[in-house]
Design an enzyme around this catalytic site. Structure first.
Site, PDB file in Angstrom:
ATOM      1  N   MET A  30       0.781  -1.070  -0.161  1.00  0.00           N
ATOM      2  CA  MET A  30      -0.003  -0.124  -0.165  1.00  0.00           C
ATOM      3  C   MET A  30       0.899   1.335   0.000  1.00  0.00           C
ATOM      4  O   MET A  30       0.544   2.462   0.338  1.00  0.00           O
ATOM      5  CB  MET A  30      -0.900  -0.092   1.072  1.00  0.00           C
ATOM      6  CG  MET A  30      -1.844  -1.310   1.113  1.00  0.00           C
ATOM      7  SD  MET A  30      -3.568  -0.943   1.966  1.00  0.00           S
ATOM      8  CE  MET A  30      -2.919  -0.735   3.722  1.00  0.00           C
ATOM      9  N   LEU A  33       6.582   3.204   1.797  1.00  0.00           N
ATOM     10  CA  LEU A  33       7.442   2.141   1.822  1.00  0.00           C
ATOM     11  C   LEU A  33       8.525   2.344   3.049  1.00  0.00           C
ATOM     12  O   LEU A  33       8.953   3.575   3.322  1.00  0.00           O
ATOM     13  CB  LEU A  33       8.303   1.831   0.492  1.00  0.00           C
ATOM     14  CG  LEU A  33       7.227   1.583  -0.626  1.00  0.00           C
ATOM     15  CD1 LEU A  33       8.089   1.130  -1.939  1.00  0.00           C
ATOM     16  CD2 LEU A  33       6.327   0.416  -0.351  1.00  0.00           C
ATOM     17  N   HIS A  37       9.060  -3.300   3.582  1.00  0.00           N
ATOM     18  CA  HIS A  37       8.947  -3.694   2.201  1.00  0.00           C
ATOM     19  C   HIS A  37      10.030  -3.972   1.340  1.00  0.00           C
ATOM     20  O   HIS A  37      10.011  -4.772   0.632  1.00  0.00           O
ATOM     21  CB  HIS A  37       7.970  -2.330   1.511  1.00  0.00           C
ATOM     22  CG  HIS A  37       6.865  -1.845   2.349  1.00  0.00           C
ATOM     23  ND1 HIS A  37       6.667  -0.657   2.976  1.00  0.00           N
ATOM     24  CD2 HIS A  37       5.523  -2.695   2.224  1.00  0.00           C
ATOM     25  CE1 HIS A  37       5.479  -0.720   3.407  1.00  0.00           C
ATOM     26  NE2 HIS A  37       4.857  -1.601   3.039  1.00  0.00           N
ATOM     27  N   ASP A 150       1.790  -9.138   8.779  1.00  0.00           N
ATOM     28  CA  ASP A 150       0.485  -9.223   8.723  1.00  0.00           C
ATOM     29  C   ASP A 150       0.259 -11.015   8.633  1.00  0.00           C
ATOM     30  O   ASP A 150      -0.060 -11.496   7.629  1.00  0.00           O
ATOM     31  CB  ASP A 150      -0.037  -8.808   7.661  1.00  0.00           C
ATOM     32  CG  ASP A 150       0.370  -7.047   7.747  1.00  0.00           C
ATOM     33  OD1 ASP A 150      -0.407  -6.344   8.263  1.00  0.00           O
ATOM     34  OD2 ASP A 150       1.603  -6.613   6.845  1.00  0.00           O
ATOM     35  N   ARG A 187       2.365   2.829   9.406  1.00  0.00           N
ATOM     36  CA  ARG A 187       1.390   3.582  10.291  1.00  0.00           C
ATOM     37  C   ARG A 187       2.189   4.075  11.650  1.00  0.00           C
ATOM     38  O   ARG A 187       1.711   4.954  12.537  1.00  0.00           O
ATOM     39  CB  ARG A 187       0.324   2.782  10.953  1.00  0.00           C
ATOM     40  CG  ARG A 187      -0.677   2.433   9.668  1.00  0.00           C
ATOM     41  CD  ARG A 187      -1.794   1.681  10.516  1.00  0.00           C
ATOM     42  NE  ARG A 187      -3.099   1.738   9.528  1.00  0.00           N
ATOM     43  CZ  ARG A 187      -3.557   0.785   8.598  1.00  0.00           C
ATOM     44  NH1 ARG A 187      -2.710  -0.385   8.586  1.00  0.00           N
ATOM     45  NH2 ARG A 187      -4.514   0.629   7.904  1.00  0.00           N
TER      46      ARG A 187
HETATM   47  P1  AMP Z   1       1.338  -2.705   3.526  1.00  0.00           P
HETATM   48  O1  AMP Z   1       1.887  -1.880   2.606  1.00  0.00           O
HETATM   49  O2  AMP Z   1       1.280  -2.614   4.910  1.00  0.00           O
HETATM   50  O3  AMP Z   1       0.292  -3.307   3.063  1.00  0.00           O
HETATM   51  O4  AMP Z   1       2.459  -4.061   3.431  1.00  0.00           O
HETATM   52  C1  AMP Z   1       2.943  -4.637   2.182  1.00  0.00           C
HETATM   53  C2  AMP Z   1       3.570  -5.980   2.327  1.00  0.00           C
HETATM   54  O5  AMP Z   1       4.521  -5.800   3.305  1.00  0.00           O
HETATM   55  C3  AMP Z   1       2.658  -6.908   3.078  1.00  0.00           C
HETATM   56  O6  AMP Z   1       2.866  -8.246   2.624  1.00  0.00           O
HETATM   57  C4  AMP Z   1       3.263  -6.802   4.745  1.00  0.00           C
HETATM   58  O7  AMP Z   1       3.115  -8.154   5.485  1.00  0.00           O
HETATM   59  C5  AMP Z   1       4.637  -6.528   4.341  1.00  0.00           C
HETATM   60  N1  AMP Z   1       5.305  -5.837   5.394  1.00  0.00           N
HETATM   61  C6  AMP Z   1       4.756  -4.722   6.121  1.00  0.00           C
HETATM   62  N2  AMP Z   1       5.284  -4.324   7.191  1.00  0.00           N
HETATM   63  C7  AMP Z   1       6.440  -5.470   7.281  1.00  0.00           C
HETATM   64  C8  AMP Z   1       7.672  -5.592   7.993  1.00  0.00           C
HETATM   65  N3  AMP Z   1       7.926  -4.776   9.191  1.00  0.00           N
HETATM   66  N4  AMP Z   1       8.614  -6.602   7.720  1.00  0.00           N
HETATM   67  C9  AMP Z   1       8.388  -7.391   6.793  1.00  0.00           C
HETATM   68  N5  AMP Z   1       7.175  -7.150   6.018  1.00  0.00           N
HETATM   69  C10 AMP Z   1       6.390  -6.156   6.235  1.00  0.00           C
END
Ligand code: AMP
Length: 287
Positions: A30, A33, A37, A150, A187
């Site tokens: 989303m 970054l 990510h 997640d 967040r």
């Molecule tokens: P998001 O942008 O929050 O939807 O996350 C995109 C992808 O990055 C999802 O597969 C999340 O689980 C992964 N992600 C988010 N934060 C982390 C983190 N701290 N470590 C590893 N992967 C992450």
């Protein structure tokens, strides 16, 4: 790096990737970054020869009153980071490109989407399931990479792909943390300095739970109480859940005698934070 914004453009780039014999790996995000990510992107580069990242704040996974409107966004910065990381294609669709009209399809995961985060975010995982299914159908990657951060999402995506026979391998990468243990999250920018300091109690609680299991504790309710204890001392954090559940069914076992997921969700005045640790008890340490 090519940036595509329409489904047609994504499909035509996908076609040329296929003709060139590439293994396409997709990292759905989303945006806004961070290093978590980027760790997924690095893993993707090891797994294939054409790395795609989608950046889309998916409205269908936000409930009324949630933070869709204020979700942090910075596309120019994201594109710079992705270019520097050697990404081949970024898919950045608009909301109307992804949802020209209200979808009639509803993806449910009965028993798995109404617990943990699903309990307080009704409809969230239906939105996740829908957008992931769409992204997999648009990009047709051979591999897609998700984060353990997640955990419930990763489980449901694995089940979606398995149950509906999507021809894609799902790879789940470990959580990337700040040096004090806080899981990286887009967040985290919402946190005040005091909330940011208090938020280390989340990983602290998870570690207490993990250590108790390693020391032989096999009662999940005792582990959950230990996880929650540190949080109770933090007035800026309110605990939504602290659970010790089976990694595949998300149900609290009678006793811990197989792999479990220690998972927490916490609210501050400005954000909702989640974190987890997968834990496998060693047979010797049982007491
Ligand atoms: P998001 O942008 O929050 O939807 O996350 C995109 C992808 O990055 C999802 O597969 C999340 O689980 C992964 N992600 C988010 N934060 C982390 C983190 N701290 N470590 C590893 N992967 C992450």
């Amino acid at each position: 790096m090519e940036t595509v914004t329409t489904i047609n453009a994504a499909r035509s780039r996908r076609k040329s990737d296929r003709q060139a014999g590439h293994t396409v790996v997709l990292v759905p995000t989303m945006g806004f970054l961070h290093d978590g990510h980027l760790a997924l992107v690095r893993r993707a580069a090891q797994l294939g020869s054409s790395v795609w990242v989608s950046v889309f704040v998916n409205p269908t996974q936000f409930g009324p009153g949630e933070d869709l409107a204020r979700y942090p966004r910075d596309l120019p910065r994201d594109l710079d980071l992705l270019r520097a990381a050697g990404v081949d294609v970024v898919f950045v669709p608009t909301e109307s490109e992804m949802y020209p009209r209200r979808p009639a399809v509803h993806i449910g995961f009965p028993g798995l989407d109404d617990v943990l985060c699903g309990a307080s975010r009704p409809g969230h995982f239906a939105g996740v399931g829908l957008v992931v299914a769409k992204l997999l159908n648009i990009v047709e990657p051979q591999v897609a990479v998700f984060g353990q951060k997640d955990a419930q999402q990763a489980l449901l995506v694995r089940r979606l792909v398995e149950d509906l026979d999507f021809p894609v391998e799902i790879v789940v990468e470990p959580t990337v943390r700040e040096t004090d243990g806080l899981a990286m999250s887009s967040r985290n920018v919402f946190l005040s300095p005091a909330e940011r300091r208090a938020a280390t109690a989340i990983y602290g609680g998870l570690c207490q739970g993990r250590d108790a299991v390693a020391a032989g504790e096999r009662d999940p309710q005792v582990v959950e109480a230990l996880m929650a204890a540190l949080l109770a001392a933090q007035p800026l954090l309110s605990l939504e859940y602290a659970v010790c559940v089976g990694q595949e069914d998300l149900v609290r076992p009678q006793r811990i005698n197989g792999p479990v997921l220690l998972a927490m969700a916490v609210r501050t005045a400005s954000a909702r934070l989640i974190d987890n640790l997968p834990v496998t008890p060693s047979p010797e340490s049982s007491r």
